[in-house]
Each structure stands twice: as structure tokens, then as C-alpha cells.
Design a protein around this motif. Structure first.
Motif, PDB file in Angstrom:
ATOM      1  N   GLN A 200     -10.845 -16.335  66.388  1.00 52.95           N
ATOM      2  CA  GLN A 200     -10.941 -17.335  65.331  1.00 52.95           C
ATOM      3  C   GLN A 200      -9.651 -18.138  65.276  1.00 52.95           C
ATOM      4  O   GLN A 200      -8.556 -17.571  65.242  1.00 52.95           O
ATOM      5  CB  GLN A 200     -11.198 -16.674  63.976  1.00 52.95           C
ATOM      6  CG  GLN A 200     -12.527 -15.945  63.873  1.00 52.95           C
ATOM      7  CD  GLN A 200     -12.760 -15.385  62.494  1.00 52.95           C
ATOM      8  OE1 GLN A 200     -12.359 -15.975  61.496  1.00 52.95           O
ATOM      9  NE2 GLN A 200     -13.397 -14.227  62.416  1.00 52.95           N
ATOM     10  N   ASP A 475      -6.331 -15.755  70.073  1.00 50.73           N
ATOM     11  CA  ASP A 475      -6.616 -16.565  68.899  1.00 50.73           C
ATOM     12  C   ASP A 475      -5.716 -16.140  67.749  1.00 50.73           C
ATOM     13  O   ASP A 475      -5.214 -15.006  67.697  1.00 50.73           O
ATOM     14  CB  ASP A 475      -8.084 -16.416  68.497  1.00 50.73           C
ATOM     15  CG  ASP A 475      -8.435 -14.995  68.120  1.00 50.73           C
ATOM     16  OD1 ASP A 475      -8.579 -14.714  66.925  1.00 50.73           O
ATOM     17  OD2 ASP A 475      -8.546 -14.159  69.044  1.00 50.73           O
ATOM     18  N   LEU A 508      -6.703 -21.795  58.381  1.00 51.12           N
ATOM     19  CA  LEU A 508      -7.933 -21.118  58.793  1.00 51.12           C
ATOM     20  C   LEU A 508      -8.543 -20.366  57.619  1.00 51.12           C
ATOM     21  O   LEU A 508      -9.757 -20.424  57.385  1.00 51.12           O
ATOM     22  CB  LEU A 508      -7.633 -20.162  59.947  1.00 51.12           C
ATOM     23  CG  LEU A 508      -8.783 -19.241  60.383  1.00 51.12           C
ATOM     24  CD1 LEU A 508      -9.958 -20.049  60.894  1.00 51.12           C
ATOM     25  CD2 LEU A 508      -8.303 -18.261  61.442  1.00 51.12           C
ATOM     26  N   ARG A 512     -12.107 -21.216  56.044  1.00 50.10           N
ATOM     27  CA  ARG A 512     -13.121 -20.164  56.106  1.00 50.10           C
ATOM     28  C   ARG A 512     -13.697 -19.889  54.715  1.00 50.10           C
ATOM     29  O   ARG A 512     -14.914 -19.707  54.565  1.00 50.10           O
ATOM     30  CB  ARG A 512     -12.488 -18.903  56.689  1.00 50.10           C
ATOM     31  CG  ARG A 512     -13.476 -17.796  57.025  1.00 50.10           C
ATOM     32  CD  ARG A 512     -12.818 -16.763  57.931  1.00 50.10           C
ATOM     33  NE  ARG A 512     -11.544 -16.309  57.401  1.00 50.10           N
ATOM     34  CZ  ARG A 512     -10.665 -15.602  58.110  1.00 50.10           C
ATOM     35  NH1 ARG A 512     -10.913 -15.293  59.359  1.00 50.10           N
ATOM     36  NH2 ARG A 512      -9.532 -15.206  57.569  1.00 50.10           N
ATOM     37  N   ASP A 564     -13.165 -19.906  71.188  1.00 47.29           N
ATOM     38  CA  ASP A 564     -13.005 -19.233  69.908  1.00 47.29           C
ATOM     39  C   ASP A 564     -13.839 -19.928  68.842  1.00 47.29           C
ATOM     40  O   ASP A 564     -14.178 -21.111  68.962  1.00 47.29           O
ATOM     41  CB  ASP A 564     -11.534 -19.239  69.480  1.00 47.29           C
ATOM     42  CG  ASP A 564     -10.650 -18.461  70.442  1.00 47.29           C
ATOM     43  OD1 ASP A 564     -11.111 -17.417  70.937  1.00 47.29           O
ATOM     44  OD2 ASP A 564      -9.509 -18.904  70.706  1.00 47.29           O
ATOM     45  N   PHE A 565     -14.142 -19.183  67.779  1.00 49.88           N
ATOM     46  CA  PHE A 565     -14.802 -19.787  66.627  1.00 49.88           C
ATOM     47  C   PHE A 565     -13.757 -20.571  65.841  1.00 49.88           C
ATOM     48  O   PHE A 565     -12.677 -20.076  65.556  1.00 49.88           O
ATOM     49  CB  PHE A 565     -15.429 -18.714  65.742  1.00 49.88           C
ATOM     50  CG  PHE A 565     -16.098 -19.262  64.513  1.00 49.88           C
ATOM     51  CD1 PHE A 565     -17.343 -19.848  64.587  1.00 49.88           C
ATOM     52  CD2 PHE A 565     -15.464 -19.211  63.282  1.00 49.88           C
ATOM     53  CE1 PHE A 565     -17.950 -20.374  63.455  1.00 49.88           C
ATOM     54  CE2 PHE A 565     -16.051 -19.720  62.147  1.00 49.88           C
ATOM     55  CZ  PHE A 565     -17.309 -20.308  62.239  1.00 49.88           C
ATOM     56  N   SER A 566     -14.070 -21.806  65.506  1.00 54.00           N
ATOM     57  CA  SER A 566     -13.137 -22.673  64.799  1.00 54.00           C
ATOM     58  C   SER A 566     -13.905 -23.512  63.792  1.00 54.00           C
ATOM     59  O   SER A 566     -15.135 -23.424  63.689  1.00 54.00           O
ATOM     60  CB  SER A 566     -12.412 -23.592  65.795  1.00 54.00           C
ATOM     61  OG  SER A 566     -13.355 -24.411  66.475  1.00 54.00           O
TER      62      SER A 566
END
Length: 691
Positions: A200, A475, A508, A512, A564-566
């Protein structure tokens, strides 16, 4: 796939007309043309509604021509196209509305993610609104006026090949529903496991093409000494075959927008184009590793390698130049510094954390003169006398004033700079005694040079020491998770101290938290619109199953590409959830129309799936192909666009498979039992059955 060049051209004409109208809307909304606003606009998404209308109108006109045995008159074409457009109004209106509405929650994003993605959401909403109006006005009119000759409705080679394989595959899926549902559920579980293994990050790291190397020295270093230490480093860097030129900035400029101490130097390394490198395929990470080895040969420096915009971006957001910042708050500066050093040791052992350094809070040489009260008492010297001598000789004291006209200048006496730095001279400064004599300063005071505080930072009223690091090869979220666990296990915080994590991780966490509210809101909006379109909670739930199965493809595509999840990927998932239900809505609407004509549910599910194969495949393909340039991009800014495109393309693959195989099977088993309310589309379906 339409088998008619004019019909395909009519659908494609929606793109330039929509883009012109979108440009007008962007001007009125104050949205600039930038990487995200126009770069993330998918042409395939724009023509989805038009493709559905064109395909249905073409099918209707071909059927009516077969029944009449001749080309249709203009009035007949207008009537047929209007009827075909009305037939698709419900799935088209609700489908496009769903896609537009899923972008609305993106407008609630704030901070950096809001500045990045709100222009994209506004542009997409404007474009889809324009395309929606065109698909219900411009497209039907063009079809009725331009398709005046005999229309041969036949499947092209691609559609014939697809149908020949789809029909037996659909029959097998519907004969074994448990296996079909099991495959869908298994894919979803696999996607969940893959998602848990994804890293992430806040936003994918942009490759700016250049480097910035900060060299930090001991606090007492002067500008002249910093420059002398920097020149050999610059010469070494300029000799590298990949480097175009190098320049450095030391200390604070005259316009102090970037205050820096004299011991800090920012070296900008401008790289050549990759085509001019000895090895154009050399990864940038390998180049950075090689430069780190070269820099290690120059002692007395602590280096941090980053990129110019990345460094400024981090500094403006969190006040530090690194990707990760651990802020130690407290009251006791000595204890805080010890805690910061312990945290730096833990970060240095954490995989992926590089360029770890502690904020320089000490190390500045200071002249410390402490009076010796016992000696003063023996000699009869007062503390005031000692303070007056030190003030006059080192700090300076005004002894008079010089007048020049209406201007006046103070006359200040003090020792020369060379004498102020000479401890031997300072020790012999005469201090007056009450008896009229003098004694040396060293006899009544201890004089020495010792390290003092270099800077004292505060935030929210508390003293603060920052430990910062950059992230490479991993990440941000994983590095922070590992570091947090190790710090909690190994570092004992002194009383009154606490930690906060900043830098990119702070952004982040904020994004999120916002997305945890935005994404469920999207799903609720989709369900409400599906219920409004289908009039049945059960049917709406069946179409909504396209969302989790679409997310399966998006997650697996990210996993396959090693991304990666972003926040960029999250935006792709939000867009995908709207696109995924459009085809399901088209197919279920067709199944409902067949049921209204009297066809049993299972038979209607099969017939509706076969009937809507072409529009489902076409809309999925045009939307996917529209994102291909973004998914394969390598230019500046492509890193932000790639996750969005990867998620949408991968998700559309799995969503299309669901729509074609799982959805008819689900509807045949669990769909609404009754035929539902009658409508004009029901009457049209009965005409189809008679044909």
C-alpha cells in the motif's frame, strides 16, 4: 462487431462531439486540462451508451426490413429507431447514471488526493453527461437519416466465432449451477488473498528523470567549508556517463523561501535521456545504488537521495524531506534525542527503509562561561562585574553615538572576531575587583567550548525530534507496519513522550480513512439505482454481484503486474464498480422483457444472454481498449495513470465473464418469479417473439 461501417462511424462520432462539449464544460467549471483531468478520460466509456443504442436500433431495423421485404421508408426508419431507443432507455439511462454517480463521492476527497482526482471526477462526469444526451438524441437521429439502404444484419467473423463457443459454454454453466457459483466464489476468495498480499502506497512514485542528493555535515560547518567539501562530489558526479550536468545550492538563499543551514547542500543531478546512456536498459534503482557506492568514498557527509519534486512534495506536506517521518514529542530534549537514536537504529534494520537519519538538534559549538562563585568570594569579585566584562568584550556594548545630520549611529565596543575565538585571550580578560585592581577572567570563571543545541523544533506546542527515512524496494505501508512493531517491541518511551508517523504514510492513512466511507457510499448508490431500474431487490442484487466479481479482475491484474494498492487504484475500483453493472443491467433488462412476453424464467435467462452477447462484448471491449494507452504508458506521469487503467481493464475481463456466464445462471435460479409490470419494451419483445 456491428457488421455495418456506417453504424460504427455513428457510434464513434460521439467521441469528438463529446470532447468538444466536455471542453466547454471544463471551461465553465474552471477545470484545467492536465494529466488527470484529460489523461484519465476513457473514450470507450464515452461510447458505451451509444453502442447499446446503435446495436439495438440496427437489430430492430434489420428485423423490420426482413418482415417488409424491402428497405424502410424514412418515416418507418424514424419510427423503428425511436422505438428501439425507447426500448434501451431504461438500461442506458440507469447504467450511465450509475457510472456518473460513482464518481460523485470522489468529489469529497480532500488534501493532495482531492487536488489530484477531483479534476478527473469532474471531467468524467461532464463527459458522460454529454455522451448520455448525445446517445439519446444525436445517435438515433443519425441512424434514422443515414442508414437508408438495406441493412444486412449478420454476425461478423468475430461474433460468429464468439457465439459458436459461447452458446455451449452457457449451456454447460446453466446445467451445473453449483460449479458455476463455486468458480465465481473461488475467484473472489483468491482475489481477497491477493489483495491482502498487495503493498500500500499513497500515490505511485513518479519517475522525474532527475535526482536530488542532499549532503548534510556537522552543524558547525561554514558555507565556505561546505562548498570545499561539495566540489569533489560534484566533479565525481559530473563524470558519470548517465549525468548531463550537476549544480548545488548550499545554505539559505537571499530570498529565504527555503531556509537551510550552511552545513546542508542540495545537489541537483540532471540525467541524460535514456537513449544517451551507455546501457539504456539500466534500471534507475541500479544507477542510484552505484551512485551510493561512489558517494561513500567522501567522508564527513550524510546523504539522502531523492528527486526534486518528490523532496519538495514531502517537505510541503509533512515538513520533512523523507517518505517516512517518525516524530518524537516530549519535554526532556536529552531523553527525546536518545529515543530518536533508538528509533533510527530500528528503522535502519527495517527492510525497505533507506537514508535513515535523525534531525540534527545538537552539535553546534558554543562558548560556555560559567562563573566560579567560591573563587569570586575569595577575591571579592561580584557576578555583575564578570557579566559586564563578558557582555562588553564578546557581545558588545554601546559606548556612544555619532551624529551625521539628522542620522545617528551607535558606537559599540567589543573584541575583534579573531580574539573572540581565542580561548587564551579570553582567559586573560581583566575583571575589576572592589579594591581597584584586576584579576584574569579564568581565575573567577570556567571557560570552555562545548556542544550546544543546533535547533529546537516545536509542533502543536510540544518539542519535537524527527527521524526520517526514504522507502525503496517496498511499499510504505509494509515498511511502517514492520517498523511500528519493532519500535513497540524494542524502544521504551520516556514519561511524557509519544510518537506520531508522518510523511507519505500520513497521507495514505488520511486517504484510506476517507475511502472507507466513499466506497461503501458508492455501493449503496449503485444498489438504489439498480432497484429503481429493475423494480426488484432480488434482481438488483443479482446485477450487483457484478461488482465483487469485477473487483476480482482488478485485484488480480494489480497482483500480476506487481503494483501496489494506492489511491489511484482505489479510484480505478470506484470507476470499475459503475462500469461493471452496465452490462449486467442491459442483460437483466432483456431477460425481464422476454419474461413479460410469457417466456419461462430459465429459458428467458438463456435467450436474453444470447441476445445481448454482442452489446455486452462490445461495451466491455471499447471501455477496456480506451484504457490500454494508459495501462502501457511510459511517459511522465504514467505511474499515476497505470493503476487506474490496470484495475479497470482487469476488472472488465472478470465482469464480462460474470455477465455472460454467472449472471444468467444466477437469474435462472434466483431471479424474480413473476413477469413484472408491463411496459412498452414488453410489447416489443412480443413482436420479437412473433418475428
Amino acid at each position: 462487431m456491428l457488421g455495418n461501417a456506417r453504424a460504427a462511424l455513428i457510434a464513434a462520432l460521439v467521441i469528438p462531439v463529446t470532447m468538444m462539449l466536455t471542453g466547454l464544460g471544463m471551461v465553465k467549471a474552471g477545470v484545467s486540462a492536465n494529466l488527470m483531468s484529460l489523461g484519465a478520460l476513457d473514450f470507450g466509456l464515452i461510447v458505451d451508451g451509444a453502442v447499446i443504442i446503435v446495436e439495438n436500433a440496427l437489430r430492430r431495423m434489420a428485423g423490420r426490413q426482413r418482415a417488409a421485404g424491402r428497405p424502410l421508408t424514412r418515416e418507418e426508419r424514424l419510427d423503428t429507431v425511436a422505438t428501439a431507443a425507447r426500448e434501451m432507455i431504461r438500461p442506458s439511462v440507469y447504467g450511465q447514471a450509475i457510472i456518473m454517480l460513482v464518481y460523485v463521492p470522489l468529489l469529497t476527497l480532500s488534501g493532495v488526493e482531492g487536488k489530484t482526482f477531483v479534476p478527473m471526477a469532474l471531467t468524467v462526469i461532464i463527459a458522460l453527461g454529454c455522451a448520455f444526451v448525445l446517445s439519446l438524441t444525436f445517435v438515433p437521429a443519425m441512424i434514422a437519416l443515414w442508414l437508408s439502404k438495406r441493412i444486412e444484419e449478420k454476425d461478423g467473423r468475430i461474433m460468429a466465432w464468439l457465439k459458436a463457443r459461447y452458446e455451449p459454454g452457457l449451456d454447460r454453466a446453466m446445467r451445473r449451477p453449483a460449479l458455476t457459483f463455486g468458480v465465481g466464489l473461488g475467484a473472489f476468495v483468491a482475489a481477497v488473498l491477493a489483495f491482502l498480499s498487495l503493498g500500500q502506497v499513497f500515490l505511485p512514485q513518479l519517475d522525474e528523470g532527475d535526482l536530488l542528493i542532499q549532503a548534510l555535515r556537522i552543524p558547525a560547518t561554514s558555507v565556505r567549508q561546505s562548498q570545499a567539501m561539495q566540489r569533489p562530489i560534484e566533479r565525481m558526479m559530473a563524470r558519470q556517463p548517465e549525468v548531463k550536468f550537476v549544480f548545488s545550492k548550499t545554505g539559505t538563499a537571499e530570498l529565504a523561501s527555503d531556509p537551510m543551514p550552511p552545513n546542508a547542500t542540495d545537489m541537483f543531478v540532471i540525467l541524460k535521456d535514456r537513449a544517451d546512456w551507455p546501457d539504456p536498459a539500466l534500471p534507475k534503482a541500479a544507477l542510484v545504488a552505484r551512485l551510493e557506492g561512489e558517494l561513500a568514498r567522501f567522508p564527513g557527509n550524510v546523504y539522502e537521495i531523492t528527486q526534486p519534486i518528490q523532496m519538495r512534495f514531502n517537505e510541503l506536506i509533512a515538513g520533512v524531506r523523507g517518505d517516512i517521518a517518525v516524530k518524537v514529542y516530549g519535554d526532556d530534549f536529552t531523553a527525546m534525542n536518545a529515543t530518536a537514536q533508538s528509533i533510527a537504529e530500528v528503522l535502519g534494520r527495517t527492510k525497505g527503509a533507506v537514508d535513515v537519519k535523525v534531525e540534527q538538534t545538537t552539535g553546534l559549538p558554543m562558548l560556555d562561561i560559567r562563573v566560579n562563585r567560591e573563587a569570586m568570594a575569595r577575591l571579592g569579585v561580584t557576578a555583575q562585574a564578570v557579566q559586564d566584562v563578558v557582555t562588553a568584550t564578546i557581545g558588545g556594548r554601546q559606548a556612544g553615538t555619532i551624529y551625521e545630520g539628522d542620522r545617528r549611529f551607535p558606537v559599540v565596543i567589543r573584541l575583534a572576531e579573531a580574539d573572540r575565538g581565542d580561548l587564551a585571550r579570553l582567559k586573560h580578560l581583566p575583571v575589576p575587583t572592589p579594591a581597584g585592581g584586576f584579576v584574569p577572567l579564568a581565575s573567577v570563571a570556567d571557560i570552555r567550548i562545548e556542544d550546544g543545541p543546533n535547533q529546537i523544533s516545536r509542533e502543536n506546542g510540544k518539542r519535537r525530534v524527527v527521524v526520517q527515512a526514504n522507502v525503496r524496494g517496498r511499499d510504505v505501508a509494509s515498511v511502517v507496519a514492520d517498523a511500528e512493531a519493532a519500535i513497540a517491541r524494542e524502544v521504551r518511551l520516556p514519561p511524557g513522550s509519544y510518537l506520531e508517523w508522518g510523511g507519505q504514510f500520513e497521507n495514505l492513512a488520511s486517504a484510506r480513512a476517507r475511502l472507507q466511507l466513499v466506497i461503501p457510499a458508492c455501493f449503496v448508490l449503485i444498489l438504489l439505482l439498480l432497484y429503481g431500474a429493475l423494480g426488484s431487490v432480488r434482481d438488483a442484487a443479482i446485477v450487483f454481484t457484478g461488482v465483487p466479481l469485477a473487483l476480482v479482475g482488478g485485484v488480480l491484474a494489480l497482483f500480476a503486474r506487481g503494483m501496489d494498492f494506492s489511491v489511484s487504484a482505489a479510484v480505478g475500483f470506484i470507476a470499475l464498480s459503475g462500469i461493471a453493472v452496465l452490462n449486467g443491467l442491459v442483460m437483466v433488462s432483456s431477460i425481464q422483457d422476454l419474461m413479460r412476453s410469457g417466456m419461462p424464467r430459465a429459458q428467458a435467462a438463456r435467450a436474453g444472454a444470447l441476445q445481448r452477447l454482442r452489446p455486452v462484448v462490445m461495451t466491455a471491449l471499447v471501455a477496456s481498449l480506451g484504457f490500454v494507452p494508459m495501462a502501457l504508458g511510459h511517459g511522465a506521469g504514467a505511474e499515476v495513470q497505470k493503476p487506474v487503467a490496470t484495475v479497470v481493464i482487469g476488472g472488465l475481463v472478470s465482469a464480462t465473464l460474470l455477465t455472460l456466464f454467472v449472471l444468467p445462471t444466477l437469474y435462472a435460479r434466483y431471479g424474480r418469479r413473476g413477469p413484472g409490470p408491463t411496459s412498452t419494451t414488453g410489447a416489443l419483445s412480443r413482436l420479437d417473439a412473433q418475428d
